[in-house]
Design a protein around this motif. Structure first.
Motif, short mmCIF file in Angstrom:
data_model
loop_
_atom_site.label_atom_id
_atom_site.label_comp_id
_atom_site.label_asym_id
_atom_site.label_seq_id
_atom_site.Cartn_x
_atom_site.Cartn_y
_atom_site.Cartn_z
N PHE A 168 15.72 37.08 -3.14
CA PHE A 168 15.22 35.70 -3.53
C PHE A 168 16.84 34.98 -3.17
O PHE A 168 18.16 35.15 -3.56
CB PHE A 168 14.67 35.82 -4.56
CG PHE A 168 13.75 33.86 -4.43
CD1 PHE A 168 12.85 33.68 -3.52
CD2 PHE A 168 13.82 33.75 -5.54
CE1 PHE A 168 12.35 32.70 -3.81
CE2 PHE A 168 13.41 32.00 -5.96
CZ PHE A 168 12.96 32.10 -4.60
N ARG A 169 16.12 33.59 -3.33
CA ARG A 169 17.77 32.77 -3.42
C ARG A 169 18.16 32.97 -4.60
O ARG A 169 19.40 32.11 -3.94
CB ARG A 169 16.96 31.61 -3.26
CG ARG A 169 16.25 30.88 -4.52
CD ARG A 169 16.40 28.99 -5.52
NE ARG A 169 15.32 28.26 -4.25
CZ ARG A 169 14.20 28.36 -4.96
NH1 ARG A 169 13.47 28.64 -5.59
NH2 ARG A 169 13.27 28.10 -3.10
N TYR A 170 18.30 33.39 -5.36
CA TYR A 170 18.58 33.90 -6.42
C TYR A 170 19.54 34.85 -6.27
O TYR A 170 20.45 35.62 -7.30
CB TYR A 170 18.98 33.95 -7.89
CG TYR A 170 17.77 32.65 -8.17
CD1 TYR A 170 18.49 31.48 -8.39
CD2 TYR A 170 16.15 32.75 -8.53
CE1 TYR A 170 17.38 30.35 -8.49
CE2 TYR A 170 15.45 31.47 -8.61
CZ TYR A 170 16.86 30.31 -8.61
OH TYR A 170 15.75 28.80 -8.34
N THR A 171 19.25 36.06 -5.60
CA THR A 171 20.00 37.06 -5.40
C THR A 171 21.84 36.70 -5.04
O THR A 171 21.69 36.57 -4.02
CB THR A 171 19.13 38.31 -4.20
OG1 THR A 171 17.93 38.13 -4.41
CG2 THR A 171 19.88 39.59 -4.66
N PRO A 221 12.92 39.73 2.42
CA PRO A 221 13.43 38.57 1.33
C PRO A 221 11.58 37.72 1.03
O PRO A 221 10.67 38.49 2.10
CB PRO A 221 13.58 37.18 2.78
CG PRO A 221 14.19 38.39 3.72
CD PRO A 221 13.63 39.23 3.90
N ALA A 232 10.89 35.03 0.60
CA ALA A 232 10.50 33.65 -0.36
C ALA A 232 9.75 33.01 0.00
O ALA A 232 8.88 32.30 -0.35
CB ALA A 232 12.15 32.65 0.47
N PRO A 233 9.33 33.95 0.92
CA PRO A 233 7.54 33.23 1.53
C PRO A 233 6.62 33.27 0.81
O PRO A 233 5.32 32.71 0.47
CB PRO A 233 7.30 33.82 3.04
CG PRO A 233 9.03 34.29 3.48
CD PRO A 233 9.99 34.72 2.81
N VAL A 243 7.16 33.56 -2.67
CA VAL A 243 7.18 33.40 -4.10
C VAL A 243 6.29 31.52 -3.45
O VAL A 243 6.53 31.15 -4.49
CB VAL A 243 8.82 33.19 -5.01
CG1 VAL A 243 8.72 32.55 -5.47
CG2 VAL A 243 9.18 34.55 -4.85
N GLU A 244 7.08 31.49 -2.63
CA GLU A 244 6.43 29.93 -2.09
C GLU A 244 5.26 29.55 -2.04
O GLU A 244 4.30 28.35 -1.80
CB GLU A 244 7.93 29.16 -0.73
CG GLU A 244 9.17 29.34 -1.23
CD GLU A 244 10.34 29.09 -0.41
OE1 GLU A 244 9.59 29.13 1.16
OE2 GLU A 244 11.80 28.80 -0.16
N GLU A 262 3.91 29.32 -5.91
CA GLU A 262 4.01 27.99 -6.07
C GLU A 262 2.91 27.36 -5.21
O GLU A 262 2.97 26.15 -6.23
CB GLU A 262 5.97 27.61 -6.26
CG GLU A 262 6.43 28.51 -6.33
CD GLU A 262 7.53 28.12 -7.21
OE1 GLU A 262 8.43 27.07 -6.11
OE2 GLU A 262 8.04 28.56 -7.05
N GLU A 276 8.06 30.71 -13.21
CA GLU A 276 7.97 30.80 -12.12
C GLU A 276 9.14 32.08 -12.04
O GLU A 276 9.74 32.55 -10.55
CB GLU A 276 8.54 29.53 -11.83
CG GLU A 276 7.91 28.70 -11.73
CD GLU A 276 7.56 27.63 -12.74
OE1 GLU A 276 6.42 27.15 -12.08
OE2 GLU A 276 7.73 28.36 -13.44
N GLN A 316 8.67 35.84 -9.08
CA GLN A 316 9.59 36.60 -8.45
C GLN A 316 9.53 37.59 -8.49
O GLN A 316 9.31 38.92 -7.29
CB GLN A 316 11.19 36.22 -8.90
CG GLN A 316 11.76 34.19 -8.65
CD GLN A 316 12.39 34.20 -8.91
OE1 GLN A 316 13.09 35.01 -8.48
NE2 GLN A 316 12.25 32.95 -9.51
#
Length: 561
Positions: A324-327, A350, A352-353, A355-356, A359, A375, A379
């Motif tokens: 994810f973006r924090y990896t 990934p 992201a799709p 998790v988003e 959200e 949140e 993840q």
């Protein structure tokens, strides 16, 4: 019955049964007996409840299961008409409406005798009093002209049964066991066996099964003590073996001819070997084609991946990076390097799709609210859902990777990184995970299927632990240093110490109170967690049965510092 012989050749079948698979266990017993016959054995001894598999737990409450075990025992008895080795084999035995943990003596085509377990363990992982009746005072069995005592496992942990067998004329003790591994248990077994030898003056053969059964691992490590207390035979740990021993009758009684002693794994080596064996048998006995796990670039998932490859081979292990973006790029590189060292299939998916999408679905309800651990947990739950989907599609079982420190304080996400069918690290604290990673890079068990040498990149072992669920996160943002946390948890869980006693060891009172609170409120999570290998005296599971709803908290005096 054959005439008395001045010597007996006894086959010790340290084997790995499957609980409930009576046909497999019978076939394995027949195969071992044929091998023993080829080596001119007079007797073959099998572990406790071998035909049923140990521990069968409530399976023995099913009449059909007990009947099937009895039928298998009778089938094996008929084999002994061939004049080959007599058989001593464990079996649940129904007699006069009572069910016993028994050893049957099979010889000359029939049931020639039986021994019934007297001392039924009812502590820790054992609850035999729930399903078995207590046997009468034990009597020896006459096997090939020799008066042999067959106390069963727990029967040697107190003096009574062996003393009764000695008084009744036993000349030699053959002890079938289903004794699970835990740290220091080998020393405890030897001390108990030595005490019975010293009291009775009889040689003692200690035969233990090997193999994983749910959370328990049976390590084998069978041995023989002569009447003077010397160790005549030491069999290997964590693998099947069959050894032929020769007992000779002398003017002083029976004496087992000494053999070269096998060196056993100790300390961290034994823990690692137990985790590998427990994982291998859980996967294989439950007929999974392989395993899948999230490989994060962290120390826990790297160790689980190494254990999985050692247990199953690289071709049965699938590792997935779920960034994810924090990896960090460091984590991506470390995970890839670990997968390469281990030779496993490695995919990057990934999240992201996913998790988003979660959200977006929750946005109407969460409007105007601050972002928090909710949140972050999305993840973890996205990762858990993806791994479970891979499992559903391809059949591989998901391995979860939480260590005892995290499981202890609930530093894990229910339905997220706790998803999985088995957890090899469940009874290993974080500090122990680091030690085992270092160990694996220069040693592996004899039966390991993974690579020699380095299996886990050094940077994974040395970098600061982080869940990478937000920017610049480290585990110590939420937890005390692991050296502190693990000592407090060990004191609370394994030692059951009071808070005052833990503070007296040098720990900060507020930290001790915080850890106790986290330990108790995470009970509901642990009750839903995957099973995992037991290596300590007190694991989260059958050893430690705390209520989920629990209002008790230990307290400190107001002036505690």
């Amino acid at each position: 019955m054959t005439a008395f012989r001045p010597a007996l050749r006894i086959a010790l079948a340290q084997l790995n049964p499957i609980v409930g698979d009576i046909g497999f266990n019978l076939a394995r017993a027949r195969q071992a007996r044929q091998q023993a016959a080829a080596e001119n054995a007079d007797i073959i001894l099998f572990p406790e409840l071998f035909l049923a598999g140990y521990s069968p737990e409530d399976l023995v409450l099913k009449p059909a299961f007990v009947t099937a075990c009895r039928t298998a025992c009778e089938d094996l008895a008929r084999d002994t008409i061939d004049g080959g080795p007599a058989v001593l084999i464990g079996v649940p035995w129904l007699e006069n409406g009572e069910l016993y943990n028994a050893v049957a003596l099979l010889d000359d085509g029939k049931l020639a005798g039986k021994s019934l377990k007297v001392d039924l363990p009812n502590y820790g992982v054992f609850d035999e009093k729930r399903v078995f009746a207590t046997g009468p005072s034990p009597q020896p069995l006459i096997v090939r002209g020799v008066c042999i005592g067959v106390p069963i496992c727990e029967d040697i942990w107190t003096p009574g049964p062996v003393a009764a067998l000695k008084d009744a004329g036993a000349e030699l003790l053959l002890v079938p066991n289903g004794s699970p591994y835990r740290r220091t248990v080998d020393a405890e077994r030897e001390a108990i066996a030595r005490a019975r030898v010293n009291e009775s003056g009889l040689p003692l053969v200690y035969l233990n099964q090997i193999g994983g059964q749910d959370e328990l691992v049976f390590d084998g490590a069978s041995f023989v003590l002569n009447s003077d207390g010397t160790r005549a035979v030491q069999m290997p740990a964590f693998r099947e073996a069959m050894t032929i021993i020769e007992a000779q009758h002398t003017a002083q009684g029976w004496h087992v001819v000494p053999q070269t002693l096998v060196q056993l794994e100790r300390d961290e080596q034994a823990d690692y070997a137990a985790c590998v064996l427990g994982l291998r048998d859980y996967v294989n006995k439950n007929r999974f084609p392989g395993v899948v796990l999230g490989l994060s670039g962290g120390v826990d998932s790297a160790l689980v991946a190494a254990m999985a490859v050692d247990a199953l081979g690289a071709e049965r292990v699938h590792c997935v990076m779920l960034p994810f973006r924090y990896t960090s790029s460091e984590s991506l590189n470390d995970a890839a390097a670990c997968a390469k060292l281990l030779g496993v299939r490695y995919d990057i998916l990934p999240i992201a799709p996913a998790v988003e999408g979660f959200e977006a679905a929750l946005a109407p309800l969460f409007a105007g609210m601050q972002r928090d651990t909710t949140e972050e947990n999305l993840q973890s739950r996205a990762r858990g859902t993806i791994l479970m989907a891979i499992s559903n599609k391809f059949g591989a079982m998901v391995l979860t990777t939480g260590n005892k420190s995290e499981v202890g304080v609930g530093y894990a996400t229910l339905y997220g990184d706790m998803n999985g069918g088995f957890n090899p690290l469940k009874d290993l604290y974080k500090t122990e995970v680091f030690k085992l990673c270092t160990l694996r890079n220069h040693w592996k068990p004899e039966s390991a299927m993974g690579p020699d040498g380095m299996a886990i990149p050094e940077r994974i072992i040395t970098k600061v632990p982080t869940a990478e669920l937000r920017e610049n996160q480290t585990d110590q943002d939420s937890l005390p240093p692991y050296e502190v946390l693990d000592d407090i948890l060990h004191a609370l869980v394994e030692e059951e110490l009071s808070l005052a006693a833990i503070v007296a060891r040098g720990h900060d009172a507020q930290i001790v109170q915080k850890v106790q609170r986290l330990l108790y409120i995470a009970e509901y999570k642990r009750r839903q967690s995957a099973p995992g290998v037991k290596v300590t005296r007190q694991n989260f599971g059958r050893d430690r049965r705390y209520p989920i709803t629990n209002g008790f908290r230990d307290t400190l005096e107001p002036n505690s510092k």
